[in-house]
Design an enzyme around this catalytic site. Structure first.
Site, PDB file in Angstrom:
ATOM      1  N   ASP A   1       0.860  -1.178   0.000  1.00 13.04           N
ATOM      2  CA  ASP A   1       0.000   0.000   0.000  1.00 13.04           C
ATOM      3  C   ASP A   1       0.899   1.232   0.000  1.00 13.04           C
ATOM      4  O   ASP A   1       1.809   1.333   0.826  1.00 13.04           O
ATOM      5  CB  ASP A   1      -0.848  -0.025   1.284  1.00 13.04           C
TER       6      ASP A   1
ATOM      7  N   ASP B   1      -2.895   4.716  -2.354  1.00 17.05           N
ATOM      8  CA  ASP B   1      -3.937   5.228  -1.469  1.00 17.05           C
ATOM      9  C   ASP B   1      -4.323   6.655  -1.872  1.00 17.05           C
ATOM     10  O   ASP B   1      -3.443   7.470  -2.188  1.00 17.05           O
ATOM     11  CB  ASP B   1      -3.370   5.229  -0.038  1.00 17.05           C
TER      12      ASP B   1
ATOM     13  N   GLU C   1      -6.473   3.725  -5.707  1.00 12.68           N
ATOM     14  CA  GLU C   1      -7.734   3.952  -5.000  1.00 12.68           C
ATOM     15  C   GLU C   1      -8.199   5.361  -5.356  1.00 12.68           C
ATOM     16  O   GLU C   1      -7.474   6.329  -5.128  1.00 12.68           O
ATOM     17  CB  GLU C   1      -7.526   3.857  -3.491  1.00 12.68           C
TER      18      GLU C   1
ATOM     19  N   HIS D   1     -11.307  -2.542   3.797  1.00  9.79           N
ATOM     20  CA  HIS D   1     -11.222  -2.163   5.214  1.00  9.79           C
ATOM     21  C   HIS D   1     -11.947  -0.858   5.537  1.00  9.79           C
ATOM     22  O   HIS D   1     -11.952  -0.440   6.694  1.00  9.79           O
ATOM     23  CB  HIS D   1      -9.744  -2.051   5.595  1.00  9.79           C
ATOM     24  N   ASP D   2     -12.514  -0.197   4.529  1.00 11.60           N
ATOM     25  CA  ASP D   2     -13.220   1.071   4.762  1.00 11.60           C
ATOM     26  C   ASP D   2     -14.731   0.917   4.640  1.00 11.60           C
ATOM     27  O   ASP D   2     -15.457   1.902   4.790  1.00 11.60           O
ATOM     28  CB  ASP D   2     -12.790   2.118   3.711  1.00 11.60           C
TER      29      ASP D   2
HETATM   30  C1  NOJ Z   1      -8.028   5.427   2.059  1.00 15.49           C
HETATM   31  C2  NOJ Z   1      -7.732   4.271   2.959  1.00 15.49           C
HETATM   32  O1  NOJ Z   1      -8.275   3.104   2.401  1.00 15.49           O
HETATM   33  C3  NOJ Z   1      -8.310   4.629   4.295  1.00 15.49           C
HETATM   34  O2  NOJ Z   1      -8.303   3.535   5.190  1.00 15.49           O
HETATM   35  C4  NOJ Z   1      -7.534   5.790   4.843  1.00 15.49           C
HETATM   36  O3  NOJ Z   1      -8.126   6.207   6.061  1.00 15.49           O
HETATM   37  C5  NOJ Z   1      -7.519   6.972   3.875  1.00 15.49           C
HETATM   38  N1  NOJ Z   1      -7.300   6.578   2.511  1.00 15.49           N
HETATM   39  C6  NOJ Z   1      -6.429   7.934   4.252  1.00 15.49           C
HETATM   40  O4  NOJ Z   1      -5.179   7.353   4.014  1.00 15.49           O
END
Ligand code: NOJ
Length: 564
Positions: free
Chosen positions: A109, A209, A263, A336-337
């Protein structure tokens, strides 16, 4: 030590990821080997056999770098060190070796929009030390008046005032995550060096990210207060994003064999399609979020007009656009989000097994490179949180605080409701390995509570049951590896208006697959709009797969695959 292990296809097949199924590991919650309650790298090594048994080809590892842990590693304080909680560099090297021994690649990541405020660069920047003084986005001005009205994605202003430097700094996420100043060529050089460093150590690919936020407009204009959050249109897809990605590609990401997936929140299907189509930006894939955002926005939860329902025809419309407009899609149903997929899209009680296996069938028969989130292969579902005190997630806490300040939510019950609907911690509860203490995740005290249903839903139980969700994932991953039509066959939606059935055809030269999903708790009859004579039932999620699709009444959450 260079731990990169050449696998047989390396020299022949540059695009290894096109045939791959990727498994995302959230290391904090995967497996704890030393009893401190937090998952670690040795814990992953202990379970590489599980990944192999599942049949996945690559692992995307959420951050394990040194970090104060405000955002569980998405706040890095040293890009070249492993956080003590996860082990040390030698453990990471051992993990790469174990994965490569089984022909599983490793994707790291890359959190490069921001660092932790504890990173040495930020410490020096706030002290005004050259050349770091310009590594972040600083603005001088009245300590009572932020430079503009931008809000952070995590709630509250996107600016914090630093007393030491006597200036404001920008943070699109938490105040502990200052945004790097990508306009500064030294910053871009540093990041490219970090990427090369991990590549040389054997990393096979990267997930970037928050890639859509790296470039900010010059002059930092005000944002439109009607957007959520205010300012997001300005700090997404900034004017120099393409140029930054191109530069990274030239320096490092463009190297043969390196896979890059970005992402990109707040990105339309059209935009995602353009990024993937571009030859020069180095992005093989983009995570586009429309399908998982199909429910309400967080604020809508307290809007009496809004409804929590989502509609299958709308989901079909979105996924069909992703499948047909994006040159190489990256299908995923969880990460995970997000809430757990079986809770968002299925029925995690009455039809738990059926809906979890329907989702597996869906994910693994879509075009592109599918990403399976940790725990989904055993049907892990949302937890039940009683208090904000049980929550660790910085975003949930930040959002609750700003909703409280705005007077949108108030009572304990409203907070509880918000947390249960929205918290990212649903996806982060510890992996359920056994029906033993703490689900076999740790001998200590877990950092986040274990989901109540672990005695029933766990890897050990799933391994012992030939009809388990896990058994179905394994079968479908094998099938995908054997049957190319599932990987890159054309996708064609059938019955777009049907509110229960989601059916599609996949076609590659002479081969055709038909997938029929009854995405509902009621029986539904499939009247095929296309010829199905001679169809062979390949597999399904009920023990007896209906031998022919046409005219068949599919049972609740039944999923079946046919060869036409
Ligand atoms: C996206 C990530 O998937 C998330 O978990 C994170 O809090 C934010 N970007 C900030 O890095």
């Amino acid at each position: 030590m260079d731990t990169h292990v050449e696998t047989s296809e390396d020299s022949l097949d540059r695009e290894w990821w096109t045939e791959a199924v990727v498994y995302q590991i959230y290391p904090r919650s995967f497996n704890d080997s030393d009893g401190d309650g937090v998952g670690d790298l040795s814990g992953i090594v202990e379970n590489v056999a599980y990944l192999d048994e599942l049949g996945v080809d690559a692992v995307w590892l959420s951050p394990v770098y040194e970090s104060p842990g405000e955002d569980n590693g998405y706040d890095i304080s040293d890009y070249r060190a492993i956080d003590d909680q996860y082990g040390e560099l030698a453990d990471w090297e051992r993990l790469v070796e174990c994965l490569h021994d089984r022909d599983i690649r490793l994707i790291m990541d890359l959190v490069i929009n921001h660092t932790a405020d504890e990173h040495a660069w930020f410490q020096r920047s706030r002290a005004g030390e050259e050349p770091y003084d310009d590594y972040y986005i600083w603005r001088e001005g009245d300590p009572a008046e932020p430079p503009n009205n931008w809000e952070s994605i995590f709630g509250g202003p996107a600016w914090s005032y630093d007393d030491q430097r006597e200036a404001w700094y920008l943070h699109v996420f938490d105040e502990s995550q200052p945004d790097l100043n990508w306009r500064n060529p030294d910053v871009r050089r540093e990041i490219a060096d970090v990427i090369s460093w991990w590549r040389e150590k054997g990393t096979d690919g990267f997930r970037i990210d928050a890639a859509s936020h790296i470039s900010k407009p010059e002059g930092l204009p005000d944002g439109d207060p009607d957007t959520d959050p205010t300012g997001i249109a300005h700090y997404s897809h900034g004017p120099t994003l393409d140029a930054y990605l191109e530069e990274l590609t030239e320096r490092t990401l463009g190297e043969a064999g390196v896979m890059t997936v970005a992402e990109m929140g707040h990105t339309t299907v059209e935009q995602a399609a353009e990024y993937v189509a571009s030859e020069s930006n180095g992005l093989e894939m983009v995570f586009q979020f429309d399908h998982v955002g199909i429910g309400d926005s967080p604020e809508d939860l307290f809007d009496p007009e809004a409804s929590d329902e989502w509609d299958l025809t709308a989901l079909k419309d979105i996924v069909t656009r992703q499948q047909t407009e994006i040159a190489w899609p990256a299908p995923f149903l969880g990460n995970h989000d997000l809430p757990r997929a079986v809770s968002l899209f299925g029925d995690d009680e009455r039809y738990h097994r059926e809906s979890a296996t329907l989702l597996a069938t869906f994910l693994l028969t879509l075009r592109g490179t599918p990403f399976v989130y940790q725990g989904d292969a055993i049907g892990m579902h949302n937890a039940e949180f009683q208090h904000l005190a049980e929550i660790d997630d910085v975003m949930t806490i930040g959002r609750v605080e700003s909703l409280q300040e705005a007077g949108v939510i108030d009572s304990h019950e409203e907070v509880r409701q918000f947390v249960n609907e929205r918290s990212r911690d649903h996806a982060r509860t510890p992996m359920q390995w056994t029906d033993g203490k703490h689900a076999g995740f740790t001998d200590g005290s877990p950092w986040l509570k274990v989901n109540e249903r672990y005695t029933e839903i766990n890897v050990e139980a799933a391994r012992a049951d030939t009809h388990s969700v896990l058994a179905h994932y394994r079968e479908l991953i094998d099938l995908r590896h054997e049957w190319a039509v599932l990987v890159d066959g054309d996708y064609e939606l059938l019955l777009p208006e049907d509110e229960q059935l989601y059916a599609y055809r996949r076609t590659l030269s002479e081969e055709t697959a038909l997938i029929v999903l009854n995405w509902s708790a009621e029986p539904a009859t499939f009247e095929s709009p296309v010829p199905t004579d001679g169809a062979d039932a390949v597999t399904g999620n009920y023990t007896d797969v209906p031998s022919t699709p046409d005219g068949t009444t599919f049972r609740p959450y039944e999923a079946a695959i046919y060869r036409l």
